[in-house]
Design a protein around this motif. Structure first.
Motif, PDB file in Angstrom:
ATOM      1  N   GLY A   1      35.819 -21.193 -53.840  1.00 56.21           N
ATOM      2  CA  GLY A   1      37.016 -20.497 -53.366  1.00 56.21           C
ATOM      3  C   GLY A   1      36.800 -19.721 -52.089  1.00 56.21           C
ATOM      4  N   SER A   2      35.579 -19.750 -51.549  1.00 60.76           N
ATOM      5  CA  SER A   2      35.349 -19.132 -50.241  1.00 60.76           C
ATOM      6  C   SER A   2      36.121 -19.906 -49.182  1.00 60.76           C
ATOM      7  CB  SER A   2      33.853 -19.128 -49.903  1.00 60.76           C
ATOM      8  OG  SER A   2      33.123 -18.376 -50.842  1.00 60.76           O
ATOM      9  N   VAL A   3      36.561 -19.204 -48.143  1.00 62.27           N
ATOM     10  CA  VAL A   3      37.398 -19.823 -47.114  1.00 62.27           C
ATOM     11  C   VAL A   3      36.655 -19.796 -45.787  1.00 62.27           C
ATOM     12  CG1 VAL A   3      39.612 -19.795 -45.920  1.00 62.27           C
ATOM     13  CG2 VAL A   3      39.486 -19.097 -48.318  1.00 62.27           C
ATOM     14  N   ILE A   4      36.467 -20.982 -45.201  1.00 60.14           N
ATOM     15  CA  ILE A   4      35.803 -21.114 -43.907  1.00 60.14           C
ATOM     16  C   ILE A   4      36.863 -21.332 -42.841  1.00 60.14           C
ATOM     17  CG2 ILE A   4      34.096 -22.393 -42.562  1.00 60.14           C
ATOM     18  CD1 ILE A   4      32.881 -23.343 -45.197  1.00 60.14           C
TER      19      ILE A   4
ATOM     20  N   THR B   1      34.601 -25.586 -52.941  1.00 55.14           N
ATOM     21  CA  THR B   1      34.800 -25.871 -54.368  1.00 55.14           C
ATOM     22  C   THR B   1      33.483 -25.877 -55.141  1.00 55.14           C
ATOM     23  OG1 THR B   1      34.712 -28.256 -53.905  1.00 55.14           O
ATOM     24  CG2 THR B   1      36.891 -27.214 -53.951  1.00 55.14           C
ATOM     25  N   GLY B   2      32.478 -25.211 -54.585  1.00 57.64           N
ATOM     26  CA  GLY B   2      31.189 -25.145 -55.254  1.00 57.64           C
ATOM     27  C   GLY B   2      30.032 -25.624 -54.412  1.00 57.64           C
TER      28      GLY B   2
ATOM     29  N   ALA C   1      33.121 -19.586 -36.072  1.00 54.69           N
ATOM     30  CA  ALA C   1      33.466 -19.771 -37.484  1.00 54.69           C
ATOM     31  C   ALA C   1      33.250 -18.469 -38.232  1.00 54.69           C
ATOM     32  CB  ALA C   1      32.626 -20.882 -38.114  1.00 54.69           C
ATOM     33  N   SER C   2      33.929 -18.341 -39.366  1.00 51.29           N
ATOM     34  CA  SER C   2      33.696 -17.213 -40.281  1.00 51.29           C
ATOM     35  C   SER C   2      33.909 -17.702 -41.696  1.00 51.29           C
ATOM     36  CB  SER C   2      34.651 -16.043 -39.982  1.00 51.29           C
ATOM     37  OG  SER C   2      35.993 -16.409 -40.246  1.00 51.29           O
ATOM     38  N   ILE C   3      33.285 -17.009 -42.647  1.00 58.23           N
ATOM     39  CA  ILE C   3      33.442 -17.324 -44.063  1.00 58.23           C
ATOM     40  C   ILE C   3      33.942 -16.077 -44.767  1.00 58.23           C
ATOM     41  CG2 ILE C   3      32.319 -18.074 -46.187  1.00 58.23           C
ATOM     42  CD1 ILE C   3      30.252 -19.524 -44.540  1.00 58.23           C
ATOM     43  N   GLN C   4      35.053 -16.205 -45.480  1.00 60.34           N
ATOM     44  CA  GLN C   4      35.638 -15.098 -46.227  1.00 60.34           C
ATOM     45  C   GLN C   4      35.398 -15.304 -47.715  1.00 60.34           C
ATOM     46  OE1 GLN C   4      39.762 -14.773 -45.195  1.00 60.34           O
ATOM     47  NE2 GLN C   4      39.371 -14.586 -43.005  1.00 60.34           N
TER      48      GLN C   4
ATOM     49  N   ARG D   1      36.967 -10.458 -47.928  1.00 64.73           N
ATOM     50  CA  ARG D   1      36.171  -9.846 -46.870  1.00 64.73           C
ATOM     51  C   ARG D   1      35.485 -10.922 -46.048  1.00 64.73           C
ATOM     52  NH1 ARG D   1      34.055  -4.734 -47.861  1.00 64.73           N
ATOM     53  NH2 ARG D   1      33.016  -5.039 -45.861  1.00 64.73           N
ATOM     54  N   ILE D   2      35.154 -10.610 -44.796  1.00 69.98           N
ATOM     55  CA  ILE D   2      34.370 -11.522 -43.974  1.00 69.98           C
ATOM     56  C   ILE D   2      32.907 -11.368 -44.368  1.00 69.98           C
ATOM     57  CG2 ILE D   2      33.682 -12.161 -41.641  1.00 69.98           C
ATOM     58  CD1 ILE D   2      36.320 -11.093 -40.638  1.00 69.98           C
TER      59      ILE D   2
END
Length: 242
Positions: A53-56, A77-78, A104-107, A111-112
């Motif tokens: 569920g992390s968002v890139i 998704t894992g 790029a960032s990963i949330q 949070r970032i």
């Protein structure tokens, strides 16, 4: 990293390496016709799993003022890093006198968690043969901080501190954000105005930098006071652009 069509490799100017401190673009995202794709991987050095569920968020951009940009969003998704990305762009919209960079960032959990420390050359001379975006854990100050507008408590204003050092002002219409930085407990904020483009730099003392708040003390000018962290899923409305 693969580009389609291959001709985009010759589009950027030889000055690409001298532009790595260029501020992020102000132009809106473009709905891309996928006639080209910027491919690569996003990763980080920390030995930790990436929660499902992390968002890139990925961006390919012309860093000239008002330049075009293209984005891709990946929800995990894992799988863990390195994670492949493929940002679609319209090759017909690329300009031969422009330079193109990627970040790029990963949330995670609103949070970032990881972010690019700077824009990386992505298209043209100076770009690596294989694009790997190496992310870092950002400074705890990174994010959006909000408070009621001092002269109008029904409105909310904010300061956004990006991982790349850009200062973005929300609902603070009398000035424009330029950049930010920190050294220990000293926060540096640079702003300008439409009529006075040369940056005005403020150096302020700060404390209480955590999930509950940021307190800016003496030397911060208009920004002195208590700011609360704004969740990423609740962006502030900016009435200055209306």
């Amino acid at each position: 990293m693969r580009f389609t069509p291959a001709a985009v490799l010759a589009l950027c100017s030889a000055s690409v390496l001298a532009c790595h401190h260029t501020p992020p673009p102000s132009g809106p995202p473009v709905a891309a016709t996928p006639s080209g794709r910027l491919e690569g991987t996003v990763t980080y050095r920390q030995r930790m799993a990436l929660p499902p569920g992390s968002v890139i968020h990925l961006t390919l951009a012309d860093t000239a003022p008002g330049g075009r940009r293209w984005t891709q969003v990946i929800t995990t998704t894992g799988e863990n890093v390195p994670i492949h990305f493929s940002i679609p762009f319209d090759a017909a919209l690329l300009r031969p006198d422009s330079t193109y960079f990627a970040i790029a960032s990963i949330q995670t959990g609103g949070r970032i968690a990881f972010a690019s420390p700077a824009w990386m050359p992505a298209l043209g001379p100076g770009a690596p043969a294989s694009l790997e975006l190496m992310l870092r854990v950002p400074d705890p100050l990174v994010g959006t901080w909000a408070r009621p507008t001092p002269s109008q408590a029904s409105r909310t204003e904010g300061i956004e501190l990006t991982p790349q050092g850009q200062l973005v002002l929300v609902n603070i219409c009398s000035m424009r954000g330029v950049s930010w930085g920190r050294s220990g407990d000293t926060l540096t904020l640079a702003t300008n105005t439409e009529h006075y483009p040369d940056p005005l730099t403020l150096r302020a003392a700060m404390h209480a930098v955590d999930d509950t708040g940021l307190v800016i003390e003496k030397g911060g000018g208009y920004f002195v006071g208590h700011w609360s962290r704004q969740p990423l899923d609740r962006p502030l409305r900016d009435d200055c652009t209306r």
